[in-house]
Design a protein around this motif. Structure first.
Motif, short mmCIF file in Angstrom:
data_model
loop_
_atom_site.label_atom_id
_atom_site.label_comp_id
_atom_site.label_asym_id
_atom_site.label_seq_id
_atom_site.Cartn_x
_atom_site.Cartn_y
_atom_site.Cartn_z
N THR B 24 38.42 26.71 46.44
CA THR B 24 39.81 26.48 46.83
C THR B 24 40.55 27.82 46.76
N THR B 25 41.63 27.90 47.56
CA THR B 25 42.36 29.15 47.63
C THR B 25 42.84 29.59 46.25
N GLY B 26 43.37 28.63 45.51
CA GLY B 26 43.91 28.95 44.18
C GLY B 26 42.85 29.56 43.30
N ARG B 27 41.67 28.93 43.32
CA ARG B 27 40.61 29.41 42.45
C ARG B 27 40.11 30.78 42.92
N ARG B 28 40.02 30.93 44.25
CA ARG B 28 39.55 32.19 44.80
C ARG B 28 40.47 33.33 44.37
N VAL B 29 41.78 33.13 44.61
CA VAL B 29 42.74 34.17 44.25
C VAL B 29 42.77 34.38 42.74
N GLY B 30 42.67 33.26 42.01
CA GLY B 30 42.70 33.36 40.54
C GLY B 30 41.59 34.25 40.03
N LEU B 31 40.37 34.00 40.50
CA LEU B 31 39.24 34.81 40.05
C LEU B 31 39.42 36.27 40.47
N VAL B 85 37.60 51.37 39.11
CA VAL B 85 37.85 51.29 40.55
C VAL B 85 36.87 50.33 41.21
N VAL B 86 35.62 50.35 40.76
CA VAL B 86 34.63 49.42 41.33
C VAL B 86 35.05 47.98 41.08
N VAL B 87 35.43 47.68 39.83
CA VAL B 87 35.84 46.32 39.50
C VAL B 87 37.08 45.94 40.30
N LEU B 88 38.00 46.88 40.41
CA LEU B 88 39.23 46.67 41.18
C LEU B 88 38.88 46.31 42.63
N ALA B 89 37.93 47.07 43.19
CA ALA B 89 37.55 46.83 44.58
C ALA B 89 36.94 45.44 44.74
N LEU B 90 36.10 45.05 43.80
CA LEU B 90 35.52 43.70 43.84
C LEU B 90 36.63 42.65 43.86
N GLY B 91 37.63 42.87 43.00
CA GLY B 91 38.73 41.92 42.90
C GLY B 91 39.52 41.85 44.18
N VAL B 92 39.80 43.01 44.77
CA VAL B 92 40.60 43.03 46.00
C VAL B 92 39.85 42.32 47.11
N TYR B 93 38.53 42.58 47.20
CA TYR B 93 37.74 41.90 48.22
C TYR B 93 37.77 40.39 48.00
N GLN B 94 37.66 40.00 46.74
CA GLN B 94 37.67 38.57 46.41
C GLN B 94 38.97 37.92 46.86
N ILE B 95 40.10 38.61 46.63
CA ILE B 95 41.37 38.03 47.03
C ILE B 95 41.47 37.97 48.55
#
Lengths: 415, 435
Positions: B24-31, B85-95
């Motif tokens: 779900t969008t909420g969960r995706r953005v949350g993670l 930065v790597v973790v940040l990038a993973l997060g941005v892609y996830q959002i």
């Protein structure tokens, strides 16, 4: 392999509905007999342990095959002295009564009541959660948080006489409710099993207390020991029978709580909802009840009750918080709830009984050297045997029926 | 799959794809936000906060010997920023786009792992290059996890066959006690065997009351824990305490170096220089995992745990199998208990297992009743505990009590956030009555 097939109690719990009223009288009579016999068996096993631990008996047993009688007389003496000390510590001690003071006569009873007070409150907490289908192993954490909140209000705030006590008691209840509520909230929102969350919260509470006992403002000067400030006199629960006896008005609090739980369970809509959820959550949901809200509500109330147990510990029995303020109440409360079959009246009696065992156990350890852990063994055996009436029936060749305690109480993981 | 026979045959091919339910969008953005936060914290506090000159110094092996590994020395500031930065990038892609359901756990795991590495480098670099013993940290994790693993395997053996085992703690305590007592009287090996037997006896009581007398198993488990605590405490006070020299000074099981394997860098000192209880744990992990899913016994066990009536119908002896599994489980838990006495410190003390049986129970549920999951959960808990100990030494200023909460809080978050509603074996806790 041979399950007792002819036994009417031997139906799986899922298929056993609430007992019909017709069988109620017989069930009650049987349960009293079974409880008494469970007692006897537990005490007999306890007696064997006393004999084994007795040095004189051990010595005599070395020449058992020459003079077997010596072993038996020594063992008998040890058991007699042990249980006599237990009785003297819990009910009446002729040695102290002979000096004629009130404390001499009522001292042992007072100790029993002091020990019983938090056990009753803790038992009510666990029992209430049982009735709603939840297993609250978090008594320890809730007791600690209750004591912390009540203690903090007790020594940090300054208020007039009655108001201070009321504020401290309410604060303690809130502290416990908060801790229980976390588990209830997690269960309702995420389905996290309350057995796990309450166990983990116990540890968190213990370490939180450990931290607080090292913080200025909470810790008592000169800050060398892990002990809190002393609760102000205005906030303490007044003694019931004068200053010479330790029994305090926390007992009244416990009895009032028992009445409240009785009212809640048998006279209120909320209680009906909780019991319905406990009996069958799917049916309750179909009937339009919010199972989630029930979980949260019952854990809040159960936490508050356990918190009150902490309150009586810190405002009545002690006046300073230490690391072991819980004193095993959280876990003993489970046995109290089981022995009392999660009925408020039964839990009061069970609390009194285990309170007496604790008071007597202390006396027994100091006067005969029998380790107080024996009390724990007896306590667990009593509950074990009343939970398995079939064992008692087998030992005494009784022809009674009746379901074991706890059969309807705790649910499995999928419950 | 096939078009209706009556319709004229066309060359249209119907491709049925397995459609995955997206998060779900909420969960995706949350993670995603969680990952972004981890990355940001890592860049700002673990990277930029470090002086540009100071180095992170990680020790991964003994100073000498065949298993020696050169220490890893990296610039503290750079590593914090880079990993962040790597973790940040993973997060941005996830959002923005979102990883799919299958990738998600791995992405989260990688994110947390990178953050952890950055954190360890920070711990080392902030103290201007104090050597950080990463190997020691991992060794401690394994040491703390071993009894949990054994306890959890005990739980799995019981619960997969349909008997709830809340009494792991009691079985471990009995094992610890018997191990110390008989280890003092007759030596370490006998102590180990006695620990298994003592655990098995506790398991037998559980089995008898649960299977024959149909006692509620959760209640039973709690009562047996109190019983074991009381009984071992009683015998400790009555015998072992007064005669410590004769009855409570067992020899500790010494470490055994496995030839060849123990000289593998990092893994050698980590896994193959331990005592026999640890090796037993390795063997049992593999045996239970394989047996449960690849053998006849395992199939039967799972059948009995899910649907005893069906199992009975095809001729499986439900009650006998349950008895056997519960007793075996008790023995395994007893061995786990022995780790606390003859496996590490020697002597017994009251309540020496200190709630580890309950943590093991949590590991069973957290690991969804599978050996691998439970081992993972136990290792996670062991690591959190070891990290806690290390931080209390290396990072003064955080109150030790808060660090001590770490493993327990982590478990609450894991159970509530990641696991949620778990499904136990369907007949777990249900007594079986024929007919």
């Amino acid at each position: 392999m041979s399950a007792p097939l002819t036994d009417p109690a031997a139906t799986p719990q899922a298929a056993a509905p609430v007992a019909p009223d017709a069988g109620k009288g017989r069930f009650a009579a049987n349960s009293v007999v079974v409880t008494l016999l469970a007692f006897v068996v537990a005490l007999v096993i306890g007696a064997i342990l006393i004999a084994i631990a007795d040095p004189a008996t051990q010595d005599a047993s070395k020449y058992f095959f020459q003079y077997p009688w010596d072993t038996f007389t020594d063992a008998g003496k040890a058991i007699g002295n042990g249980y006599l000390a237990l009785f003297e510590g819990a009910i009446f001690n002729p040695n102290t009564a002979s000096n004629g003071t009130l404390a001499g006569y009522l001292g042992p009873i007072s100790e029993t009541l002091v020990n019983a007070t938090p056990l009753i409150l803790g038992g009510l907490s666990v029992g209430l959660a049982f009735r709603a289908g939840l297993f609250n192993i978090g008594g320890q954490g809730q007791v600690v948080m209750g004591a912390v909140f009540a203690g903090y209000v007790g020594f940090h705030w300054h208020m007039p006489v009655v108001i201070h006590l009321v504020a401290a008691v309410v604060a303690g209840a809130i502290g416990g409710a908060l801790w229980g509520g976390i588990a209830g909230f997690l269960k309702a929102r995420t389905g996290a099993h309350e057995v796990i969350t309450t166990i983990m919260l116990n540890y968190v509470a213990i370490y939180l207390l450990g931290y607080l006992l090292s913080v200025k403002g909470f810790q008592a000067p000169p800050y060398g020991q892990a002990i809190s400030n002393t609760v102000e006199h205005n906030a303490t629960l007044p003694p019931l029978l004068g200053d010479s006896l330790r029994v305090h008005s926390g007992l009244i609090l416990a009895l009032l709580a028992a009445v409240f739980v009785w009212w809640l369970l048998s006279r209120s809509t909320l209680g009906f909802r909780l019991k319905a959820v406990g009996a069958n959550q799917f049916a309750a949901r179909t009937a339009g009840m919010s199972v989630e809200r029930s979980y949260l509500t019952v854990m809040l109330i159960a936490g508050a009750l356990a918190g009150l147990a902490g309150v009586t510990q810190i405002l009545g029995t002690n006046t300073q918080i230490t690391g072991d303020i819980d004193a095993g109440i959280g876990f003993d409360a489970i046995t109290v709830a089981l022995l009392g079959r999660a009925n408020p009246g039964g839990m009061v009696l069970a609390g009194l009984l285990f309170g007496a065992l604790h008071a007597g156990g202390t006396q027994m350890q100091s006067s005969t050297g029998t380790p107080i852990d024996l009390v724990q063994v007896i306590q667990s055996l009593i509950v074990l045997f009343i939970a398995a009436p079939a064992v008692i029936r087998a030992i005494f060749r009784l022809r009674t029926s009746g379901e074991g305690v706890g059969q309807q109480l705790a649910k499995g993981w999928n419950g | 799959m096939s078009a209706p026979m009556s319709a004229p045959v066309t060359d249209e091919v119907v491709v049925l794809e397995v459609v995955e339910r997206p998060l779900t969008t909420g969960r995706r953005v949350g993670l995603g936000v969680v990952l972004v936060l981890l990355g940001a914290v890592s860049v700002k506090y673990l990277g930029l906060a470090i002086d540009s000159g100071s180095k992170a110094h990680l020790k991964l092996g003994p100073a000498t010997g065949t298993a020696h590994v050169p220490d890893i020395v990296v610039p503290g500031r750079g590593i914090g920023i880079a990993l962040g930065v790597v973790v940040l990038a993973l997060g941005v892609y996830q959002i923005a786009r979102g990883f799919n359901r299958r990738q998600m756990p791995w992405v989260l795991a990688v994110g947390f792992l990178l953050f952890l590495v950055a954190f360890l480098c920070w711990v080392s670099a902030r103290g201007s290059g104090t050597e950080l013993d990463v190997l020691g940290l991992l060794q401690n994790s394994v040491a703390l996890a071993v009894p949990l693993i054994l306890g959890a395997l005990a739980g799995i053996l019981c619960e997969r066959s349909g008997v709830i085992n809340v009494a792991i703690e009691g079985q471990m305590l009995a094992g610890a006690w018997a191990g110390a007592l008989f280890g003092s009287v007759a030596g370490g090996f006998i102590g180990l065997v006695s620990a298994g037997i003592a655990g098995a006896l506790m398991g037998l009581i559980l089995a008898l009351f649960a299977i024959r007398y149909l006692v509620n198993q959760v209640v039973l488990g709690v009562v047996l824990n109190v019983f074991a605590l009381g009984l071992t405490g009683f015998f400790y006070d009555a015998f072992m305490q007064p005669h410590t020299a004769a009855l409570n000074t067992p020899s500790v099981l010494g470490p055994i170096n496995i030839p060849v394997l123990h000289s593998i860098p990092v893994l050698g000192p980590l896994l193959f220089e331990s005592n026999i209880v640890v090796y037993l744990a390795y063997v049992l992990i593999v045996v239970v995992d394989v047996a449960l899913f690849r053998t006849r016994w395992g199939l039967r066990t799972r059948a009995v745990g899910e649907h005893p009536k069906a199992a009975d119908t095809v001729g499986i002896k439900v009650l006998a199998l349950r008895y056997r599994n519960v007793v075996m489980g008790g023995a395994v838990a007893g061995l786990g208990g022995a780790y606390f006495t003859i496996g590490s410190v020697g002597g017994f003390g009251k309540n020496i297992t200190a709630g580890n049986g309950f943590i093991a129970l949590a590991a069973v549920i957290f690991g969804r009743w599978s050996p691998r999951g439970a081992v993972g959960a136990a290792l996670l808990f062991g690591f959190a505990s070891a990290l806690q100990t290390m931080l209390s030494i290396n990072v003064p200023g955080i109150p030790s009590n808060f660090l001590a909460m770490l493993p327990y809080v982590a478990t609450i978050f894991a159970v509530a956030g990641l696991v949620g509603r778990v499904k136990a074996p369907a007949a777990d806790g249900e007594p079986y009555v024929k007919g």
